[in-house]
Design an enzyme around this catalytic site. Structure first.
Site, PDB file in Angstrom:
ATOM      1  N   ASP A  16      12.091 -15.434  -6.878  1.00 19.18           N
ATOM      2  CA  ASP A  16      10.694 -15.436  -6.445  1.00 19.18           C
ATOM      3  C   ASP A  16       9.814 -14.381  -7.123  1.00 19.18           C
ATOM      4  O   ASP A  16      10.166 -13.198  -7.144  1.00 19.18           O
ATOM      5  CB  ASP A  16      10.595 -15.160  -4.940  1.00 19.18           C
ATOM      6  CG  ASP A  16      11.388 -16.124  -4.109  1.00 19.18           C
ATOM      7  OD1 ASP A  16      11.919 -17.097  -4.670  1.00 19.18           O
ATOM      8  OD2 ASP A  16      11.486 -15.902  -2.891  1.00 19.18           O
ATOM      9  N   GLN A  32      11.915 -11.001  -7.544  1.00 15.22           N
ATOM     10  CA  GLN A  32      13.243 -10.795  -6.997  1.00 15.22           C
ATOM     11  C   GLN A  32      14.255 -10.731  -8.145  1.00 15.22           C
ATOM     12  O   GLN A  32      14.250 -11.589  -9.032  1.00 15.22           O
ATOM     13  CB  GLN A  32      13.601 -11.939  -6.038  1.00 15.22           C
ATOM     14  CG  GLN A  32      12.740 -11.985  -4.786  1.00 15.22           C
ATOM     15  CD  GLN A  32      13.133 -10.912  -3.789  1.00 15.22           C
ATOM     16  OE1 GLN A  32      14.007 -11.104  -2.955  1.00 15.22           O
ATOM     17  NE2 GLN A  32      12.480  -9.762  -3.870  1.00 15.22           N
ATOM     18  N   TRP A  40      22.833 -14.607  -7.644  1.00  7.69           N
ATOM     19  CA  TRP A  40      22.122 -13.966  -6.539  1.00  7.69           C
ATOM     20  C   TRP A  40      22.965 -12.861  -5.932  1.00  7.69           C
ATOM     21  O   TRP A  40      24.183 -12.985  -5.794  1.00  7.69           O
ATOM     22  CB  TRP A  40      21.779 -15.008  -5.472  1.00  7.69           C
ATOM     23  CG  TRP A  40      20.833 -14.511  -4.420  1.00  7.69           C
ATOM     24  CD1 TRP A  40      19.477 -14.605  -4.419  1.00  7.69           C
ATOM     25  CD2 TRP A  40      21.187 -13.823  -3.212  1.00  7.69           C
ATOM     26  NE1 TRP A  40      18.953 -14.030  -3.278  1.00  7.69           N
ATOM     27  CE2 TRP A  40      19.988 -13.539  -2.518  1.00  7.69           C
ATOM     28  CE3 TRP A  40      22.396 -13.425  -2.642  1.00  7.69           C
ATOM     29  CZ2 TRP A  40      19.960 -12.870  -1.299  1.00  7.69           C
ATOM     30  CZ3 TRP A  40      22.373 -12.747  -1.432  1.00  7.69           C
ATOM     31  CH2 TRP A  40      21.166 -12.483  -0.770  1.00  7.69           C
ATOM     32  N   PHE A  75      13.643  -7.998   0.003  1.00  8.58           N
ATOM     33  CA  PHE A  75      13.228  -9.389  -0.174  1.00  8.58           C
ATOM     34  C   PHE A  75      11.735  -9.466  -0.527  1.00  8.58           C
ATOM     35  O   PHE A  75      11.067  -8.458  -0.702  1.00  8.58           O
ATOM     36  CB  PHE A  75      13.528 -10.187   1.095  1.00  8.58           C
ATOM     37  CG  PHE A  75      14.957 -10.662   1.205  1.00  8.58           C
ATOM     38  CD1 PHE A  75      15.974 -10.100   0.453  1.00  8.58           C
ATOM     39  CD2 PHE A  75      15.300 -11.685   2.083  1.00  8.58           C
ATOM     40  CE1 PHE A  75      17.291 -10.537   0.556  1.00  8.58           C
ATOM     41  CE2 PHE A  75      16.602 -12.133   2.197  1.00  8.58           C
ATOM     42  CZ  PHE A  75      17.599 -11.557   1.436  1.00  8.58           C
TER      43      PHE A  75
END
Length: 226
Positions: A16, A32, A40, A75
């Site tokens: 993101d 991110q 991830w 986040f």
């Protein structure tokens, strides 16, 4: 091989975009980023600047886990300029139980503990993750407000005498958004206490209403009615 026009991180995982803002002569792109592998993991905020969205200058990582409340990830969120300083708002993640085999991966969504946090920079380049971070909205304790695991992606803007913050969440298997506000003086001093004022419900079932950065939401009529 890297694309010639599309923005990518200098290495490893990217997802993101966060906190897109024009500040002090440059467009700032935050995103991110997991800087340790091509998958991830514990989220950081990568950072780059550009003047034309064709040529990019990569800068040091802006946000990384450094506090107990964000030990498992920083986040998505948003950015705003206040009094010539750059404020980054983000969702701080802490796991209820860490995976002993890989601390960068959660066991399940049930392990997420989300709160909202802030870091302030004087120049938009240097971010002191030790001294200049603050948790501004603790993890939700009241079930009627939203989901303590999945309340995230704060977007902040000014309207009238207040600064407003909206987060995506869900309640009773319906997507929702939580709206907060703070008086100007508290926001300037970083002694921030956000006041919960509204739960915006939707009819979208079994989904989280994710804000993920600078989304444009039609909230003016709602705010004017408060």
């Amino acid at each position: 091989m890297k694309p010639k026009l599309h923005f990518t991180a200098p290495y490893h995982w990217i997802n993101d975009p966060n906190g897109l803002i024009y500040y002090k002569g440059n467009y700032h792109i935050f995103y991110q980023h997991f800087p340790y592998d091509n998958r991830w993991g514990t989220m950081h905020w990568g950072h780059a600047i550009t003047k034309d969205f064709v040529h990019f200058e990569h800068l040091p990582i802006a946000l990384y886990p450094s506090k107990d409340f964000d030990r498992n990830g920083c986040f998505s969120g948003s950015a705003i300029e206040i009094d010539d300083k750059l404020y980054l708002y983000y969702t701080a993640i802490k796991y209820a139980k860490e995976n002993p085999n890989n601390v960068h991966n959660q066991y399940s969504d049930d392990d997420l503990r989300a709160s909202q946090a802030l870091i302030v920079s004087n120049d938009g380049i240097h971010f002191d993750n030790i001294k200049n971070k603050k948790q501004i909205i603790p993890m939700i304790q009241e079930a009627y407000l939203g989901d303590y695991r999945h309340t995230r992606d704060p977007k902040v803007w000014k309207h009238g005498d207040y600064f407003y913050l909206v987060c995506g969440s869900k309640k009773n298997n319906l997507a929702s958004a939580l709206l907060y506000r703070s008086i100007v003086e508290k926001l300037f001093s970083m002694k921030v206490k956000m006041e919960f004022i509204l739960n915006i419900k939707t009819v979208t079932k079994n989904l989280l209403l994710e804000i993920c950065g600078n989304v444009q939401m039609s909230l003016k009529s709602i705010i004017n009615s408060l």
